[in-house]
Write a protein that holds these residues in place. Structure first.
Motif, PDB file in Angstrom:
ATOM      1  N   VAL A  26      36.119  31.934  49.783  1.00  0.00           N
ATOM      2  CA  VAL A  26      35.432  33.186  49.450  1.00  0.00           C
ATOM      3  C   VAL A  26      36.438  34.282  49.084  1.00  0.00           C
ATOM      4  O   VAL A  26      36.202  35.072  48.150  1.00  0.00           O
ATOM      5  CB  VAL A  26      34.542  33.623  50.633  1.00  0.00           C
ATOM      6  CG1 VAL A  26      34.020  35.043  50.422  1.00  0.00           C
ATOM      7  CG2 VAL A  26      33.379  32.661  50.803  1.00  0.00           C
ATOM      8  N   LEU A  27      37.558  34.358  49.770  1.00  0.00           N
ATOM      9  CA  LEU A  27      38.543  35.407  49.504  1.00  0.00           C
ATOM     10  C   LEU A  27      39.474  35.051  48.346  1.00  0.00           C
ATOM     11  O   LEU A  27      39.891  35.934  47.579  1.00  0.00           O
ATOM     12  CB  LEU A  27      39.370  35.661  50.768  1.00  0.00           C
ATOM     13  CG  LEU A  27      38.621  36.218  51.967  1.00  0.00           C
ATOM     14  CD1 LEU A  27      39.549  36.329  53.174  1.00  0.00           C
ATOM     15  CD2 LEU A  27      38.012  37.578  51.651  1.00  0.00           C
ATOM     16  N   ALA A  28      39.811  33.784  48.206  1.00  0.00           N
ATOM     17  CA  ALA A  28      40.789  33.396  47.196  1.00  0.00           C
ATOM     18  C   ALA A  28      40.199  33.376  45.790  1.00  0.00           C
ATOM     19  O   ALA A  28      40.930  33.636  44.826  1.00  0.00           O
ATOM     20  CB  ALA A  28      41.373  32.026  47.531  1.00  0.00           C
ATOM     21  N   THR A  29      38.918  33.087  45.640  1.00  0.00           N
ATOM     22  CA  THR A  29      38.325  32.982  44.306  1.00  0.00           C
ATOM     23  C   THR A  29      38.363  34.309  43.547  1.00  0.00           C
ATOM     24  O   THR A  29      38.835  34.347  42.405  1.00  0.00           O
ATOM     25  CB  THR A  29      36.893  32.443  44.400  1.00  0.00           C
ATOM     26  OG1 THR A  29      36.911  31.163  45.056  1.00  0.00           O
ATOM     27  CG2 THR A  29      36.284  32.291  43.027  1.00  0.00           C
ATOM     28  N   PRO A  30      37.890  35.428  44.111  1.00  0.00           N
ATOM     29  CA  PRO A  30      38.016  36.690  43.354  1.00  0.00           C
ATOM     30  C   PRO A  30      39.457  37.124  43.148  1.00  0.00           C
ATOM     31  O   PRO A  30      39.787  37.704  42.108  1.00  0.00           O
ATOM     32  CB  PRO A  30      37.248  37.698  44.221  1.00  0.00           C
ATOM     33  CG  PRO A  30      37.168  37.093  45.573  1.00  0.00           C
ATOM     34  CD  PRO A  30      37.145  35.619  45.362  1.00  0.00           C
ATOM     35  N   ALA A  31      40.329  36.843  44.118  1.00  0.00           N
ATOM     36  CA  ALA A  31      41.736  37.189  43.933  1.00  0.00           C
ATOM     37  C   ALA A  31      42.343  36.388  42.785  1.00  0.00           C
ATOM     38  O   ALA A  31      43.086  36.929  41.946  1.00  0.00           O
ATOM     39  CB  ALA A  31      42.510  36.937  45.223  1.00  0.00           C
ATOM     40  N   ALA A  32      42.029  35.097  42.724  1.00  0.00           N
ATOM     41  CA  ALA A  32      42.541  34.272  41.627  1.00  0.00           C
ATOM     42  C   ALA A  32      41.944  34.695  40.292  1.00  0.00           C
ATOM     43  O   ALA A  32      42.627  34.655  39.261  1.00  0.00           O
ATOM     44  CB  ALA A  32      42.232  32.800  41.911  1.00  0.00           C
ATOM     45  N   TYR A  33      40.691  35.113  40.283  1.00  0.00           N
ATOM     46  CA  TYR A  33      40.069  35.604  39.047  1.00  0.00           C
ATOM     47  C   TYR A  33      40.792  36.842  38.537  1.00  0.00           C
ATOM     48  O   TYR A  33      41.048  36.977  37.335  1.00  0.00           O
ATOM     49  CB  TYR A  33      38.594  35.909  39.299  1.00  0.00           C
ATOM     50  CG  TYR A  33      37.859  36.448  38.090  1.00  0.00           C
ATOM     51  CD1 TYR A  33      37.266  35.572  37.179  1.00  0.00           C
ATOM     52  CD2 TYR A  33      37.770  37.813  37.854  1.00  0.00           C
ATOM     53  CE1 TYR A  33      36.597  36.047  36.070  1.00  0.00           C
ATOM     54  CE2 TYR A  33      37.106  38.307  36.736  1.00  0.00           C
ATOM     55  CZ  TYR A  33      36.527  37.421  35.851  1.00  0.00           C
ATOM     56  OH  TYR A  33      35.867  37.898  34.732  1.00  0.00           O
ATOM     57  N   ALA A  34      41.137  37.747  39.459  1.00  0.00           N
ATOM     58  CA  ALA A  34      41.838  38.972  39.059  1.00  0.00           C
ATOM     59  C   ALA A  34      43.253  38.698  38.586  1.00  0.00           C
ATOM     60  O   ALA A  34      43.842  39.514  37.877  1.00  0.00           O
ATOM     61  CB  ALA A  34      41.866  39.955  40.230  1.00  0.00           C
ATOM     62  N   LEU A  35      43.803  37.553  38.953  1.00  0.00           N
ATOM     63  CA  LEU A  35      45.171  37.219  38.559  1.00  0.00           C
ATOM     64  C   LEU A  35      45.222  36.230  37.397  1.00  0.00           C
ATOM     65  O   LEU A  35      46.317  35.781  37.037  1.00  0.00           O
ATOM     66  CB  LEU A  35      45.924  36.633  39.760  1.00  0.00           C
ATOM     67  CG  LEU A  35      46.155  37.589  40.927  1.00  0.00           C
ATOM     68  CD1 LEU A  35      46.695  36.843  42.138  1.00  0.00           C
ATOM     69  CD2 LEU A  35      47.113  38.700  40.534  1.00  0.00           C
TER      70      LEU A  35
END
Length: 297
Positions: free
Chosen positions: A109-118
């Motif tokens: 849940v936390l890594a998916t939006p962070a990876a999307y932003a990167l």
């Protein structure tokens, strides 16, 4: 003087050497493939042998498991597994499942939006952000255990599976961000642009296009994070005692001053490895697709 009959080769004589060379090349390729397959099987057997020996030793008596040379012929017994279940193995198993599954869900849940932003919508100085994420893995666990212990003690969550789940989340989050980012980079931008032209909003784009395309990668990331959390020992033995102790902590109970109970330890390790093997077997299709998703441009 050469006549026409002297300079003209019989039909098929020129193609014969080519066919022979082709057959020899195909034979060498088959031989090479056979040797590669045999070496691969040999390497697999070498690496799998300790696991197979652990499984077999779990069905031995202690006298048979400790013989030198090892006993290959013995009478199988389920006494070791019955003894494991008689030592309240279930609470340790439930604690491991709670901490591992909870941390895996939080990581995804936390890594998916962070990876999307990167990746698909890169923020400023994204390279520095990526390096910051992975740099958190550089510090050895022994260097942060004392602050974690003091914080957990002051907050009142010492010997708690929830605290252990949060620690595992922080431990696996950098790896998950890097993995999911590599999967997101494989999403074709033309598909996203076509969806925007058709009027798809951000959440529709994520829910109907991006997530289905990277679902195998998410499954592979989740399985790897689950395995890392399941096998973790240092934080579990340092932050838990009785109520939230996990399976790796349970396994150390068979190494005592009286000696090493090898057969019983093998049975316990077999039962501890079974959930991970089952999860890998269920997710093997998505695991293989996910691990190869970000490997080829």
């Amino acid at each position: 003087m050469l006549t026409e009959s002297d300079t003209t080769s019989p039909p098929g004589t020129a193609a014969a050497p080519v066919r022979r060379r082709g057959a020899a090349y195909a034979w060498r390729r088959r031989l090479h493939s056979t040797w590669v397959a045999l070496l691969a099987w040999a390497a697999a057997l070498v690496f799998f042998f300790p696991v197979a020996w652990m499984f077999v030793s779990g069905f031995k008596r202690e006298a048979d498991a400790s013989t030198d040379p090892p006993a290959f012929v013995f009478t199988p017994t389920l006494d070791q597994f019955e003894a494991i279940l008689g030592r309240d193995f279930t609470p340790f198993l439930l604690n491991s499942l709670m901490a591992s599954i909870g941390s895996t869900i939080l990581v995804i849940v936390l890594a998916t939006p962070a990876a999307y932003a990167l990746s698909l919508a890169p923020v400023g100085r994204w390279r520095d952000s990526l390096f910051f994420f992975i740099s958190t893995r550089f510090m050895p666990p022994a260097a942060i255990i004392l602050p974690l212990y003091i914080i957990a003690n002051n907050v009142g969550v010492l010997d708690n599976a929830t605290m252990l789940s949060l620690v595992y989340t922080a431990m696996n989050l950098p790896i998950a961000v890097w993995m999911i980012r590599s999967f997101l980079l494989e999403v074709p931008t033309a598909v996203l642009e076509a969806a925007k032209v058709d009027g798809a909003g951000f959440f529709t784009e994520v829910r109907k296009i991006i997530l289905p395309m990277i679902a195998p990668g998410l499954a592979a990331t989740a399985l790897i994070c689950f395995i890392f959390a399941w096998n973790e020992f240092f934080f579990a033995v340092s932050l838990t005692s009785t109520r939230a102790a996990t399976v790796p902590v349970f396994l150390t109970g068979f190494i005592t001053s009286e000696g090493l109970f090898l057969a019983r330890l093998s049975a316990a390790a077999t039962m501890a490895a079974f959930p991970v093997i089952l999860a890998g077997w269920i997710a093997q299709k998505w695991l293989v697709r996910g691990l190869t998703l970000g490997a080829v441009k």
